[in-house]
Design an enzyme around this catalytic site. Sequence first.
Site, PDB file in Angstrom:
ATOM      1  N   ASP A 199       0.881  -1.159   0.000  1.00  9.94           N
ATOM      2  CA  ASP A 199       0.000   0.000   0.000  1.00  9.94           C
ATOM      3  C   ASP A 199       0.930   1.223   0.000  1.00  9.94           C
ATOM      4  O   ASP A 199       2.102   1.112   0.380  1.00  9.94           O
ATOM      5  CB  ASP A 199      -0.871  -0.034   1.265  1.00  9.94           C
ATOM      6  CG  ASP A 199      -1.673   1.234   1.422  1.00  9.94           C
ATOM      7  OD1 ASP A 199      -2.378   1.610   0.466  1.00  9.94           O
ATOM      8  OD2 ASP A 199      -1.575   1.875   2.491  1.00  9.94           O
ATOM      9  N   ASP A 249      -0.105   5.050   0.734  1.00  6.17           N
ATOM     10  CA  ASP A 249      -0.383   6.079   1.746  1.00  6.17           C
ATOM     11  C   ASP A 249      -0.318   5.478   3.147  1.00  6.17           C
ATOM     12  O   ASP A 249      -1.118   4.619   3.496  1.00  6.17           O
ATOM     13  CB  ASP A 249      -1.783   6.670   1.516  1.00  6.17           C
ATOM     14  CG  ASP A 249      -1.895   7.389   0.183  1.00  6.17           C
ATOM     15  OD1 ASP A 249      -0.926   8.068  -0.205  1.00  6.17           O
ATOM     16  OD2 ASP A 249      -2.948   7.280  -0.473  1.00  6.17           O
TER      17      ASP A 249
HETATM   18  C1  BG6 Z   1      -5.833   5.721   0.054  1.00 10.98           C
HETATM   19  C2  BG6 Z   1      -5.836   6.570   1.302  1.00 10.98           C
HETATM   20  O1  BG6 Z   1      -4.548   5.264  -0.203  1.00 10.98           O
HETATM   21  O2  BG6 Z   1      -6.291   6.471  -1.062  1.00 10.98           O
HETATM   22  C3  BG6 Z   1      -7.211   7.164   1.535  1.00 10.98           C
HETATM   23  O3  BG6 Z   1      -5.473   5.765   2.407  1.00 10.98           O
HETATM   24  C4  BG6 Z   1      -7.676   7.899   0.271  1.00 10.98           C
HETATM   25  O4  BG6 Z   1      -7.158   8.039   2.631  1.00 10.98           O
HETATM   26  C5  BG6 Z   1      -7.614   6.973  -0.929  1.00 10.98           C
HETATM   27  O5  BG6 Z   1      -9.000   8.359   0.456  1.00 10.98           O
HETATM   28  C6  BG6 Z   1      -8.028   7.662  -2.223  1.00 10.98           C
HETATM   29  O6  BG6 Z   1      -7.091   8.655  -2.535  1.00 10.98           O
HETATM   30  P1  BG6 Z   1      -7.276   9.729  -3.687  1.00 10.98           P
HETATM   31  O7  BG6 Z   1      -5.877  10.316  -3.842  1.00 10.98           O
HETATM   32  O8  BG6 Z   1      -7.716   9.011  -4.916  1.00 10.98           O
HETATM   33  O9  BG6 Z   1      -8.264  10.719  -3.227  1.00 10.98           O
HETATM   34 MG    MG Z   2      -2.660   3.194   3.540  1.00 10.37          MG
END
Ligand code: BG6
Ligand code: MG
Length: 227
Positions: free
Chosen positions: A21, A23
């Site tokens: 993963d 984030d």
């Molecule tokens: C995930 C995060 O990796 O991505 C979430 O943990 C986030 O917090 C999700 O909502 C979607 O991200 P994005 O950049 O498409 O808004």
């Molecule tokens: Mg994550």
Amino acid sequence: MMCGAVPMGAIMDAVRGLIFDLDGVITDTAEYHYLAWKQVADEEGLPFTREDNEALRGLSRRESLLRLLKGRSVDEATLQIWMAHKNTYYLAYLDEISPASLLPGVAVLLEDAKRAGLKLGIGSSSKNAQQVIQHLGLKALFDVIGDGYCVVNAKPAPDLFLWVAGALGIFPTQAVVFEDAEAGVEAAQRGGFRTVGIGAAAQRATLWLPSLQAPPLAEMLQRLATV
Ligand code: BG6
Ligand code: MG
């Protein structure tokens, strides 16, 4: 065989690849997601705390907003506007990300994995994953980058991790997924992957660690093999 969760008692093969993963595992963009949602919530007068944000880890942008609304009914056009605002605020933070923004232990772990000949993939719900990886200077390191555009069903569905494993040419039983989110651990486990959980929200993983600083990769894999 029935569709659904793969029993964890299924035979596990030797590890051939690692799927990360992004984030909250590779870099702390989780904080930027929080700050961007907080700005939308403050503008719209919606209550939203850091604690609320913890439950959003790993969830898609849309699902995050629906959870943030806590059952309050909002029309589709407004949802779209708020999601766009959140993304604009989030993108402004990406300039702060550089190769120095890797979380502790990540650089060494990735180097060790590469040296060991393991395949490396990203399985991120984010539609901004490619940009984040570009800022981190990691694009060339990963064999496959799965992001929020790759599958329809987001985590906790197993689809994204299965998509990444397929693109890497390995079976779930040959891969380990690294996650910081409850939804991500669930997604990986439903797909039949072994999991390493990092941080408080990922304690249901096969192997739980406070961070990726220790133990070394070889010991991690050994511990996973004996669970
Ligand atoms: C995930 C995060 O990796 O991505 C979430 O943990 C986030 O917090 C999700 O909502 C979607 O991200 P994005 O950049 O498409 O808004
Ligand atoms: Mg994550």
